[in-house]
Design a protein around this motif. Structure first.
Motif, PDB file in Angstrom:
ATOM      1  N   ARG A 126       0.832  -1.218   0.000  1.00 48.01           N
ATOM      2  CA  ARG A 126       0.000   0.000   0.000  1.00 48.01           C
ATOM      3  C   ARG A 126       0.865   1.266   0.000  1.00 48.01           C
ATOM      4  O   ARG A 126       0.493   2.268  -0.594  1.00 48.01           O
ATOM      5  CB  ARG A 126      -0.967  -0.001   1.187  1.00 48.01           C
ATOM      6  CG  ARG A 126      -1.992  -1.120   1.126  1.00 48.01           C
ATOM      7  CD  ARG A 126      -2.757  -1.109  -0.183  1.00 48.01           C
ATOM      8  NE  ARG A 126      -3.489  -2.332  -0.408  1.00 48.01           N
ATOM      9  CZ  ARG A 126      -4.796  -2.407  -0.573  1.00 48.01           C
ATOM     10  NH1 ARG A 126      -5.527  -1.328  -0.522  1.00 48.01           N
ATOM     11  NH2 ARG A 126      -5.370  -3.565  -0.797  1.00 48.01           N
ATOM     12  N   ALA A 136      -2.082   9.945  -0.467  1.00 46.98           N
ATOM     13  CA  ALA A 136      -1.694   9.632   0.915  1.00 46.98           C
ATOM     14  C   ALA A 136      -1.833   8.129   1.157  1.00 46.98           C
ATOM     15  O   ALA A 136      -2.768   7.492   0.679  1.00 46.98           O
ATOM     16  CB  ALA A 136      -2.572  10.408   1.890  1.00 46.98           C
ATOM     17  N   TRP A 137      -0.900   7.571   1.914  1.00 53.39           N
ATOM     18  CA  TRP A 137      -0.902   6.138   2.159  1.00 53.39           C
ATOM     19  C   TRP A 137      -1.933   5.718   3.202  1.00 53.39           C
ATOM     20  O   TRP A 137      -2.418   4.601   3.189  1.00 53.39           O
ATOM     21  CB  TRP A 137       0.489   5.652   2.557  1.00 53.39           C
ATOM     22  CG  TRP A 137       1.032   6.266   3.820  1.00 53.39           C
ATOM     23  CD1 TRP A 137       1.778   7.396   3.931  1.00 53.39           C
ATOM     24  CD2 TRP A 137       0.840   5.786   5.151  1.00 53.39           C
ATOM     25  NE1 TRP A 137       2.071   7.651   5.240  1.00 53.39           N
ATOM     26  CE2 TRP A 137       1.516   6.671   6.020  1.00 53.39           C
ATOM     27  CE3 TRP A 137       0.187   4.691   5.694  1.00 53.39           C
ATOM     28  CZ2 TRP A 137       1.529   6.505   7.404  1.00 53.39           C
ATOM     29  CZ3 TRP A 137       0.201   4.522   7.077  1.00 53.39           C
ATOM     30  CH2 TRP A 137       0.873   5.428   7.915  1.00 53.39           C
ATOM     31  N   GLN A 138      -2.267   6.618   4.121  1.00 50.15           N
ATOM     32  CA  GLN A 138      -3.147   6.265   5.236  1.00 50.15           C
ATOM     33  C   GLN A 138      -4.509   5.729   4.791  1.00 50.15           C
ATOM     34  O   GLN A 138      -4.947   4.676   5.301  1.00 50.15           O
ATOM     35  CB  GLN A 138      -3.329   7.458   6.188  1.00 50.15           C
ATOM     36  CG  GLN A 138      -2.075   7.880   6.898  1.00 50.15           C
ATOM     37  CD  GLN A 138      -1.277   8.946   6.130  1.00 50.15           C
ATOM     38  OE1 GLN A 138      -1.436   9.112   4.919  1.00 50.15           O
ATOM     39  NE2 GLN A 138      -0.412   9.643   6.848  1.00 50.15           N
ATOM     40  N   VAL A 141      -4.092   2.165   3.481  1.00 57.21           N
ATOM     41  CA  VAL A 141      -3.835   1.177   4.536  1.00 57.21           C
ATOM     42  C   VAL A 141      -5.110   0.923   5.342  1.00 57.21           C
ATOM     43  O   VAL A 141      -5.439  -0.232   5.644  1.00 57.21           O
ATOM     44  CB  VAL A 141      -2.676   1.630   5.450  1.00 57.21           C
ATOM     45  CG1 VAL A 141      -2.549   0.720   6.662  1.00 57.21           C
ATOM     46  CG2 VAL A 141      -1.364   1.661   4.665  1.00 57.21           C
ATOM     47  N   VAL A 142      -5.843   1.982   5.656  1.00 55.42           N
ATOM     48  CA  VAL A 142      -7.087   1.815   6.427  1.00 55.42           C
ATOM     49  C   VAL A 142      -8.086   0.964   5.640  1.00 55.42           C
ATOM     50  O   VAL A 142      -8.737   0.078   6.199  1.00 55.42           O
ATOM     51  CB  VAL A 142      -7.697   3.191   6.797  1.00 55.42           C
ATOM     52  CG1 VAL A 142      -9.113   3.050   7.328  1.00 55.42           C
ATOM     53  CG2 VAL A 142      -6.810   3.899   7.814  1.00 55.42           C
TER      54      VAL A 142
END
Length: 170
Positions: A126, A136-138, A141-142
């Motif tokens: 991710r 954005a990676w967040q 990942v979520v």
């Protein structure tokens, strides 16, 4: 190269390319490819979670890193040939395979490896996906968290079942 080293290399090559290993790896390729067609949906396009993740971890533990990587590469090639995967899918899958496979290799027989390898591979994949997409990676990942939890729970169970099946047929 001396004869002892040549003999060891030949034995490793013969073992890797034995009829039994080629047959088993072919079976794993098909199972990995087909299970990868089924996905846990996600609200963000392109972030679906493949149900092949726990199987991939099991293959990595049962077959070892080199076989696991080979099996994954062939499954990805089939997906690309059939037009079901893009180069981006393959890049993300390879990141997952390398990270998960290295964890399984480094932690060898540690049962914890089966729990953390999948989520760690997904997390790394991710991060790479976020970089490729420039996002954005967040959120990525979520959105993958349910699949990561699913893999952490099912990979040890699936590995145990597959080991018993293979022991029975051997």
């Amino acid at each position: 190269m001396n004869t002892t080293e040549e003999s060891k290399e030949r034995n490793l090559s013969n073992h890797f390319f034995s009829v039994k290993n080629l047959t088993m790896d072919g079976m794993w390729v098909v199972l990995l490819f087909i299970s990868g067609l089924f996905k846990i949906p996600s609200p963000i396009p392109g972030t679906e979670f493949q149900l092949s993740a726990p199987l991939a971890i099991s293959i990595g533990r049962i077959r070892g890193f080199l076989h696991y990587l080979t099996i994954g590469i062939i499954a990805s090639i089939i997906g690309m040939i059939l037009g079901l995967q893009t180069i981006y899918n393959v890049i993300i899958a390879m990141v997952y395979r390398i990270v998960a496979g290295l964890i399984l290799t480094v932690l060898k027989k540690d049962p914890l490896a089966l729990i953390i390898a999948g989520p760690a591979g997904t997390f790394a994949a991710r991060l790479v996906l976020a970089t490729i997409l420039g996002v954005a990676w967040q959120p990525l990942v979520v959105s993958a968290a349910p699949g990561m939890i699913f893999t952490a729970i099912t990979a040890p169970v699936l590995t145990s079942i597959l080991k018993r099946v293979l022991k029975t047929i051997s």
